[in-house]
Motif scaffolding. Structure first.
Motif, PDB file in Angstrom:
ATOM      1  N   LEU A 214       6.598   4.353 -37.798  1.00  0.00           N
ATOM      2  CA  LEU A 214       5.148   4.903 -37.162  1.00  0.00           C
ATOM      3  C   LEU A 214       4.884   4.363 -35.850  1.00  0.00           C
ATOM      4  CD1 LEU A 214       2.792   4.230 -40.471  1.00  0.00           C
ATOM      5  CD2 LEU A 214       3.403   6.342 -39.360  1.00  0.00           C
ATOM      6  N   ASP A 215       5.312   3.106 -35.313  1.00  0.00           N
ATOM      7  CA  ASP A 215       5.405   2.577 -34.004  1.00  0.00           C
ATOM      8  C   ASP A 215       6.152   3.467 -33.331  1.00  0.00           C
ATOM      9  OD1 ASP A 215       4.130   0.670 -32.057  1.00  0.00           O
ATOM     10  OD2 ASP A 215       6.333   0.356 -32.084  1.00  0.00           O
ATOM     11  N   ARG A 218       4.996   7.250 -32.206  1.00  0.00           N
ATOM     12  CA  ARG A 218       3.889   7.327 -31.275  1.00  0.00           C
ATOM     13  C   ARG A 218       4.291   7.194 -29.962  1.00  0.00           C
ATOM     14  NH1 ARG A 218       1.040   4.449 -35.469  1.00  0.00           N
ATOM     15  NH2 ARG A 218       1.542   2.442 -34.527  1.00  0.00           N
ATOM     16  N   GLN A 219       5.536   6.873 -29.631  1.00  0.00           N
ATOM     17  CA  GLN A 219       6.121   6.459 -28.142  1.00  0.00           C
ATOM     18  C   GLN A 219       6.437   7.884 -27.529  1.00  0.00           C
ATOM     19  OE1 GLN A 219       6.413   3.375 -27.284  1.00  0.00           O
ATOM     20  NE2 GLN A 219       5.535   2.961 -29.383  1.00  0.00           N
ATOM     21  N   GLU A 220       6.525   7.497 -26.241  1.00  0.00           N
ATOM     22  CA  GLU A 220       6.504   8.790 -25.493  1.00  0.00           C
ATOM     23  C   GLU A 220       7.961   9.408 -25.380  1.00  0.00           C
ATOM     24  OE1 GLU A 220       5.136   7.915 -21.584  1.00  0.00           O
ATOM     25  OE2 GLU A 220       3.161   7.468 -21.975  1.00  0.00           O
ATOM     26  N   THR A 223       7.831  12.358 -27.893  1.00  0.00           N
ATOM     27  CA  THR A 223       7.275  13.274 -27.547  1.00  0.00           C
ATOM     28  C   THR A 223       8.264  14.159 -26.473  1.00  0.00           C
ATOM     29  OG1 THR A 223       5.094  12.252 -27.761  1.00  0.00           O
ATOM     30  CG2 THR A 223       5.175  14.448 -26.439  1.00  0.00           C
TER      31      THR A 223
END
Length: 322
Positions: A214-215, A218-220, A223
């Motif tokens: 989950l951590d 969420r990282q760039e 994406t």
């Protein structure tokens, strides 16, 4: 320093438990002269600090005392029974990794949906259900009712003693001896207790994997990888999972250490002749040398696995070396 603290704790436990080691050695019918002679031989008439110094010196020489129950050196007994615990815990942690890591990844990717809820519920049950109850239910269902697995023990009686204990791990020894029939029998005995114990490993590893994933999701960089058109499977299984591989090593090592020290009830339920059952039988017989020696070995293994995981962390993650 940690090992010294462990020695102090085991020493104090041996002195505060309401069991007289002298009576355990000579019996409750011994006369006063015999009692005092044994007390002197055990060093129990010395000041406490001096007793601790002698205890540390004995452990440093590999002398954990003599078992009252078996009349053999405790270290020799531990060396004989520990491979059975090692075999059980290793099989359990392999099950935990194979099923726990994918379950944690699936839960993180499907956060808030039914796969996530299912993994979390199964993990909660793994933390909550007593292992001895789960073991008894497993025996009742898969052995007594369905006859899918053999009964308690490491091997069927008519195979006992046919393979020389080169490593003490029955499945390995059977393969080394070329006894495939004994290997499959030993493996069939291993499946149920390893699965029961492995369930608790799955609960812990899946929970930590989910948290790490989950951590990362969420990282760039995740994406960016998606915007570049990279497949979702590659993003998740190569990049996100690859970045949590290092902390997962620590999680697996801790899980392994916990299984090595926490298999007492599992070994008791399944009559598995490992270190846990040895400590339990020794405790019931007031054999404190064996209890404390076994506890000390388990603690030393736990410390060793923690140090190994820290070392691997530094080797695999260059940032940890700065």
């Amino acid at each position: 320093m940690t090992l010294l603290g462990l020695l102090l704790v085991t020493f104090l436990i041996g002195r505060v438990v309401p069991i007289d080691p002298v009576l355990a050695a000579v019996g409750d019918r011994a006369n006063a002269e015999t009692y005092e002679r044994m007390r002197h031989e055990l060093g129990l008439d010395l000041p406490l600090w001096q007793q601790f110094g002698l205890y540390v010196a004995d452990v440093a020489r590999g002398d954990l005392g003599t078992s009252v129950l078996t009349s053999r050196p405790v270290l020799e007994d531990v060396a004989r029974v520990f491979p059975a615990t090692l075999e059980l815990a290793t099989a359990a942690v392999i099950i935990g990794v194979i099923l726990g890591v994918p379950a944690g990844v699936m839960a993180a990717v499907n956060r808030g949906r039914w796969p996530d809820h299912l993994v979390r519920v199964l993990g909660l049950v793994g933390y909550s259900v007593p292992v001895f109850w789960l073991g008894l239910v497993g025996l009742l269902l898969f052995y007594a009712k369905l006859d899918w697995v053999p009964g308690p023990g490491r091997l069927d009686v008519f195979y006992d003693g046919l393979v020389d204990p080169m490593t003490g791990i029955l499945t390995v020894d059977a393969l080394l001896a070329g006894e495939t029939e004994i290997f499959w029998n030993a493996l069939s005995h291993l499946i149920l207790p390893a699965s029961i114990l492995g369930y608790f490993s799955i609960a812990y590893i899946s929970r930590m994997t989910r948290s790490f994933m989950l951590d990362q999701l969420r990282q760039e960089y995740i994406t960016t990888a998606r915007v570049k058109g990279m497949s979702e499977a590659r993003v998740i299984w190569r990049h996100a999972l690859g970045n949590i591989a290092v902390p997962l090593i620590t999680v697996v090592a801790l899980s392994y250490a916990t299984l090595l020290e926490g298999s007492v009830l599992t070994e008791t339920v399944f009559a598995w002749p490992g270190l846990g059952q040895y400590i339990t039988n020794s405790l019931l017989s007031a054999d404190m040398n064996a209890v404390l020696g076994g506890t000390l070995v388990v603690g030393a293994v736990f410390i060793g696995l923690n140090l190994l995981s820290d070392l691997l962390y530094r080797v695999l993650d260059p940032r940890a070396r700065r």
